[in-house]
Scaffold this motif. Structure first.
Motif, short mmCIF file in Angstrom:
data_model
loop_
_atom_site.label_atom_id
_atom_site.label_comp_id
_atom_site.label_asym_id
_atom_site.label_seq_id
_atom_site.Cartn_x
_atom_site.Cartn_y
_atom_site.Cartn_z
N GLU A 91 0.82 -1.21 0.00
CA GLU A 91 0.00 0.00 0.00
C GLU A 91 0.85 1.26 0.00
OE1 GLU A 91 -2.59 -0.77 3.33
OE2 GLU A 91 -4.15 -1.54 2.00
N GLY A 92 2.07 1.20 0.54
CA GLY A 92 2.95 2.35 0.55
C GLY A 92 3.97 2.37 -0.58
N ALA A 93 3.90 1.39 -1.47
CA ALA A 93 4.90 1.27 -2.53
C ALA A 93 4.52 2.10 -3.76
CB ALA A 93 5.05 -0.20 -2.93
N SER A 94 5.55 2.54 -4.47
CA SER A 94 5.37 3.17 -5.77
C SER A 94 5.36 2.11 -6.87
CB SER A 94 6.52 4.14 -6.06
OG SER A 94 6.69 5.07 -5.03
N LEU A 95 5.97 0.96 -6.58
CA LEU A 95 6.13 -0.11 -7.56
C LEU A 95 6.33 -1.43 -6.83
CD1 LEU A 95 6.76 -0.93 -10.60
CD2 LEU A 95 9.17 -0.53 -10.01
N ILE A 96 5.78 -2.50 -7.40
CA ILE A 96 6.00 -3.86 -6.90
C ILE A 96 6.76 -4.61 -7.99
CG2 ILE A 96 4.90 -6.02 -6.20
CD1 ILE A 96 2.58 -4.27 -5.10
N VAL A 97 7.90 -5.20 -7.60
CA VAL A 97 8.79 -5.87 -8.55
C VAL A 97 8.91 -7.35 -8.19
CG1 VAL A 97 11.15 -5.98 -9.48
CG2 VAL A 97 10.14 -3.76 -8.87
N LEU A 98 8.80 -8.21 -9.19
CA LEU A 98 9.11 -9.63 -9.04
C LEU A 98 10.38 -9.89 -9.83
CD1 LEU A 98 8.30 -12.50 -8.09
CD2 LEU A 98 7.21 -12.77 -10.33
N GLY A 99 11.39 -10.40 -9.16
CA GLY A 99 12.61 -10.71 -9.89
C GLY A 99 13.81 -10.54 -8.99
N GLY A 100 14.90 -10.94 -9.45
CA GLY A 100 15.18 -11.68 -10.66
C GLY A 100 15.45 -13.13 -10.30
N GLY A 101 15.91 -13.83 -11.31
CA GLY A 101 16.24 -15.23 -11.14
C GLY A 101 15.27 -16.15 -11.82
N GLY A 102 15.52 -17.45 -11.71
CA GLY A 102 14.70 -18.48 -12.35
C GLY A 102 13.44 -18.78 -11.58
N LEU A 103 12.47 -17.87 -11.66
CA LEU A 103 11.27 -17.97 -10.82
C LEU A 103 10.08 -18.63 -11.51
CD1 LEU A 103 11.39 -14.39 -9.25
CD2 LEU A 103 12.12 -16.56 -8.22
N LEU A 104 9.97 -18.50 -12.81
CA LEU A 104 8.75 -18.95 -13.50
C LEU A 104 8.93 -20.37 -14.03
CD1 LEU A 104 7.85 -15.68 -15.44
CD2 LEU A 104 7.23 -16.39 -13.11
N HIS A 105 8.69 -21.32 -13.16
CA HIS A 105 8.80 -22.73 -13.52
C HIS A 105 7.80 -23.53 -12.69
CE1 HIS A 105 10.70 -23.77 -9.71
NE2 HIS A 105 11.40 -22.65 -9.84
N ASP A 106 7.54 -24.74 -13.14
CA ASP A 106 6.68 -25.63 -12.36
C ASP A 106 7.35 -26.99 -12.17
OD1 ASP A 106 6.39 -26.61 -14.93
OD2 ASP A 106 4.21 -26.38 -14.99
N TYR A 107 8.63 -26.95 -11.80
CA TYR A 107 9.39 -28.18 -11.53
C TYR A 107 8.64 -29.12 -10.59
CZ TYR A 107 13.77 -26.04 -13.19
OH TYR A 107 14.75 -25.45 -13.93
N HIS A 108 8.00 -28.54 -9.58
CA HIS A 108 7.34 -29.33 -8.54
C HIS A 108 5.83 -29.25 -8.64
CE1 HIS A 108 11.37 -29.56 -6.99
NE2 HIS A 108 11.42 -28.25 -6.94
N GLY A 109 5.32 -28.95 -9.82
CA GLY A 109 3.89 -28.81 -10.01
C GLY A 109 3.40 -27.44 -9.58
N LEU A 110 2.10 -27.34 -9.42
CA LEU A 110 1.48 -26.08 -9.01
C LEU A 110 0.24 -26.41 -8.20
CD1 LEU A 110 1.11 -22.93 -11.07
CD2 LEU A 110 -0.91 -23.85 -9.98
N ASP A 111 0.16 -25.87 -7.02
CA ASP A 111 -1.00 -26.07 -6.16
C ASP A 111 -1.79 -24.77 -6.11
OD1 ASP A 111 -2.87 -26.53 -4.20
OD2 ASP A 111 -1.43 -27.24 -2.70
#
Length: 173
Positions: A91-111
């Motif tokens: 709520e107090g942020a100007s920007l929300i950032v996701l990153g960096g690194g190998g984050l977008l994978h489903d090696y272990h599935g998705l719940d």
């Protein structure tokens, strides 16, 4: 690249939201505070680039170990599983950032049941941050993220929706 001094000013196009006198705050999430040296190095470089580009910027990191992250990187940090704390920071942020690194994978599935739940992990952890941006009406950025492998239809849907929500997106691979 996300980590050059030239890129970060482009995150904030000229707008009334970002008047010269505004104090900018950023919430960053990734895989931080879990003892992975590569991820911690990515965070350190990202924080340094932000500080060079926007002097006086406030940075809060969602972390698996907020105390360690705060001491090691010199930022504010909150528990990545504490929704009250994350909502308060967003709520107090100007920007929300996701990153960096190998984050977008489903090696272990998705719940799907772990989205916006304290037990989120993998893609549901990542997908929580654009949802948080939507809830708080804040811009969302994906920075220097690796994608794949995405073995499941749900994994591809989550990764696609997450990327589609981003106002800016950079990838590493």
């Amino acid at each position: 690249s996300c980590c050059t001094g030239r890129y970060w000013p482009d995150v904030y196009p000229a707008s009334p939201l970002l008047d010269e006198g505004d104090r900018h705050r950023v919430l960053i999430s990734g895989y931080y505070g879990h003892g992975n040296l590569g991820d911690e190095a990515i965070l350190e470089v990202m924080v340094a680039a932000l500080r060079r580009a926007i002097p006086g910027i406030g940075i809060t990191v969602a972390s698996g170990d907020p105390t360690q992250t705060s001491h090691a990187i010199g930022v504010d940090a909150v528990d990545e599983r504490s929704w009250p704390a994350l909502l308060d920071v967003a709520e107090g942020a100007s920007l929300i950032v996701l990153g960096g690194g190998g984050l977008l994978h489903d090696y272990h599935g998705l719940d799907r049941d772990t989205l916006l739940h304290p037990l989120h992990w993998g893609l549901t952890h990542c997908a929580a941050f654009p949802a948080l941006a939507d809830l708080t009406h804040r811009p969302f950025m994906v920075s220097a993220v690796g994608a794949g492998p995405l073995h499941t239809d749900d994994g591809r849907r989550y990764a696609g929706a997450l990327c589609a929500r981003a106002a800016r997106l950079t990838v590493r691979d």
